[in-house]
Write an enzyme that holds these catalytic residues in place. Structure first.
Site, PDB file in Angstrom:
ATOM      1  N   GLU A  72     -14.716  11.443 -21.503  1.00 44.43           N
ATOM      2  CA  GLU A  72     -15.915  10.664 -21.790  1.00 44.43           C
ATOM      3  C   GLU A  72     -15.534   9.255 -22.243  1.00 44.43           C
ATOM      4  O   GLU A  72     -14.494   9.081 -22.872  1.00 44.43           O
ATOM      5  CB  GLU A  72     -16.741  11.363 -22.887  1.00 44.43           C
ATOM      6  CG  GLU A  72     -17.270  12.718 -22.470  1.00 44.43           C
ATOM      7  CD  GLU A  72     -18.112  13.408 -23.543  1.00 44.43           C
ATOM      8  OE1 GLU A  72     -18.256  12.826 -24.651  1.00 44.43           O
ATOM      9  OE2 GLU A  72     -18.619  14.511 -23.288  1.00 44.43           O
TER      10      GLU A  72
ATOM     11  N   HIS B 263     -23.855  13.077 -23.456  1.00 46.32           N
ATOM     12  CA  HIS B 263     -23.460  13.576 -24.777  1.00 46.32           C
ATOM     13  C   HIS B 263     -24.503  13.208 -25.841  1.00 46.32           C
ATOM     14  O   HIS B 263     -24.219  12.533 -26.834  1.00 46.32           O
ATOM     15  CB  HIS B 263     -22.094  13.032 -25.179  1.00 46.32           C
ATOM     16  CG  HIS B 263     -21.386  13.927 -26.168  1.00 46.32           C
ATOM     17  ND1 HIS B 263     -20.027  14.081 -26.197  1.00 46.32           N
ATOM     18  CD2 HIS B 263     -21.863  14.731 -27.152  1.00 46.32           C
ATOM     19  CE1 HIS B 263     -19.696  14.925 -27.172  1.00 46.32           C
ATOM     20  NE2 HIS B 263     -20.809  15.331 -27.760  1.00 46.32           N
TER      21      HIS B 263
END
Length: 530
Positions: free
Chosen positions: A262, A280
């Site tokens: 990420e 997220h």
């Protein structure tokens, strides 16, 4: 009058955070993401409050001459060097329960979204397309939801989805069946869960053992109509394997909030119309951010007042004797090894401390061992304060036994547990020399002396020639170097125990090959990396 303690707020936090600190502190602000600005600002502060963008590493801690507390307004601590803070005597606190409701609600939202194609239908309609038949969904009522990981967030998801009329099953080797039954949840093996579930939602900590747990092999065991949700940690669901399963029609849909790397803005999974993906957002609500800010502000107040801090990660709060302090990481690692060897949570856990050290209060060693026992079990930060709560929630009786006599070592710590079937597992350790080298000195009835390492292998098998050669061959073919090895046996031809330390993580496939080759009655790989 003495000056007020200085609290540095290094990132944007909820206004309620400052209100919770109150008027007793001098509040300063800086841009924690700017390294130069951070190192200059942190030099003379008593506490620092951060979120995720500020790196409070060893360099920052060394630059902070007066620092007493690092407070992370959130759950994770990836941006805080807890080890360096502990060595410097700096308390680290976080807000471990601030986002559990928020995270559970997002997982529930992804379950509903994958069932009813809500995001896809929304996008189509806003693009001028009326596609009722294309986005026909499925009902949740009377479907089976498989919850992989029955920690706090998993329990909240189970409770909420049962209100939809779903049947809840779960896989969690660290939860007692009686506790699951009280919640109306049936415990299954992972294979059983994969076979019966219409929806699967993942709520596990990310460890070497859980990484890729829902991978290619698992995704060949599921129903073709299954919908899989991961709002826990990226990498637990193998993204490449999931993409293949979606492409081949072995999985009907997926909802993802986390990814192996990420930020993730480009993934083969994004090409599938039946994948709902979010960036997220598990902790991203105003309520969660406010709870986190208020929680750590209260912890800072308590810490700077010298009081017990419930959310302290690296210290209990209160004075720990200097002779006891080096034993904390040993006891914690013994707890982690115990869990790996046991493969489940014990019904009863005994922490035994013997030797000169017991002239001091060693209660903190019990807490450290229990902390280690649950470190790789729950998907939350485990502290000295909440570790007993995790034990209580899982029906584990914990006892501390001490004694001044230790025949073989100056001091020794043992973590001993009784499992549900009555089997007893134990591991003992000590600190050696002026550098406090951590060593295992016993596993069950076997005496060994092996320095602890990040990657270890424990094998039980019938003593016979050729085993060591087979181990060397298999590990060598896998490119794994043996750093240390010791074999203990009660009698020739009886049960033998081999303890090895290697230079890297042992893949499950290699562990399985070793067990089959030597006929091991038990084969456990232990990874002690943070």
């Amino acid at each position: 009058m003495s000056p007020k303690p200085v609290v540095l707020i290094a990132e944007e936090l909820s206004p309620a955070t400052v209100d919770a600190l109150g008027p007793d502190f001098e509040i300063r602000h800086c841009n924690g993401a700017d390294r130069g600005e951070l190192l200059a600002a942190i030099a003379d502060v008593d506490a620092i409050l951060v979120r995720s963008a500020t790196k409070v590493d060893a360099e920052a801690i060394a630059a902070a001459r007066k620092l007493k507390v690092v407070a992370r307004a959130g759950v994770g601590l990836d941006n805080v060097d807890v080890s360096a803070a502990t060595k410097a005597g700096v308390m680290v606190v976080n807000a471990p329960t601030s986002n559990i409701v928020t995270a559970a609600e997002l997982a529930c939202g992804l379950i509903v979204a994958t069932a009813r194609n809500i995001p896809q239908a929304n996008t189509a309609l806003k693009n001028g397309e009326w596609k009722r038949s294309k986005y026909t969904g499925v009902e949740l009522s009377e479907k089976t939801l498989g919850v992989v990981g029955l920690g706090r967030i998993g329990v909240l998801v189970a409770q909420r989805m049962s209100a939809f009329g779903m049947k809840i099953v779960a896989y969690d080797p660290y939860v007692q069946p009686a506790r699951a039954a009280q919640m109306g949840v049936k415990l299954l093996t992972l294979d059983e869960l994969l076979e019966v579930s219409d929806f699967i939602t993942v709520h596990l900590p990310k460890t070497p053992e859980t990484l890729g747990l829902i991978g290619d092999e698992a995704l060949h065991k599921v129903k073709p109509e299954v919908r899989i949700v991961n709002a826990a940690r990226g990498g637990i669901v193998d993204e490449a394997a999931l993409a293949s399963a979606l492409k081949e029609g072995r999985v009907a849909a997926a909802g993802l909030d986390v990814f192996a790397k990420e930020p993730c803005t480009d993934s083969p999974l994004f090409e599938f119309d039946n994948v709902v993906a979010t960036p997220h957002l598990g902790a991203s609500t105003g309520e969660a951010q406010e709870k986190a800010g208020i929680s750590v502000a209260r912890s800072v107040r308590l810490a700077l007042a010298g009081e017990l801090v419930p959310d302290a990660v690296n210290v209990q709060g209160g004075v720990i004797a200097e002779d006891v302090r080096p034993g904390l990481p040993l006891a914690e690692r013994l707890g982690r090894i115990f869990t790996a060897l046991a493969g489940e949570v014990a019904v009863r856990l005994d922490v035994e401390v013997y030797g000169e050290i017991t002239q001091h209060d060693v209660k903190v060693l019990e807490l450290s061992a229990v902390k280690g026992v649950f470190e790789d079990v729950v998907d939350e930060t485990v502290s000295y304060v909440n570790a007993p709560l995790f034990a209580q929630e899982r029906g584990v009786e914990v006892r501390l036994t001490t004694g001044s006599e230790s025949p073989d070592h100056r001091n020794v710590v043992t973590v001993r547990g009784t499992l549900t079937d009555g089997e007893e597992i134990s591991v003992s350790g000590t600190l050696a020399g002026p550098k406090h080298v951590q060593k295992i000195v016993g596993v069950g009835e076997h005496d060994v002396e092996v320095a602890l390492a990040d990657h270890m292998l424990f094998l039980r098998y019938a003593d016979r020639p050729g085993v060591i050669g087979a181990l060397g061959r298999i590990l060598g073919e896998a490119g794994l170097n043996i750093a240390n090895m010791q074999v203990s046996r009660a009698a020739q031809g009886g049960e033998a125990l081999a303890v090895l330390t290697v230079d890297d993580t042992i893949p499950q496939s290699v562990l399985t090959e070793i067990a089959e080759e030597i006929g091991a009655t038990s084969a456990r790989a232990v990874n002690l990396t943070d």
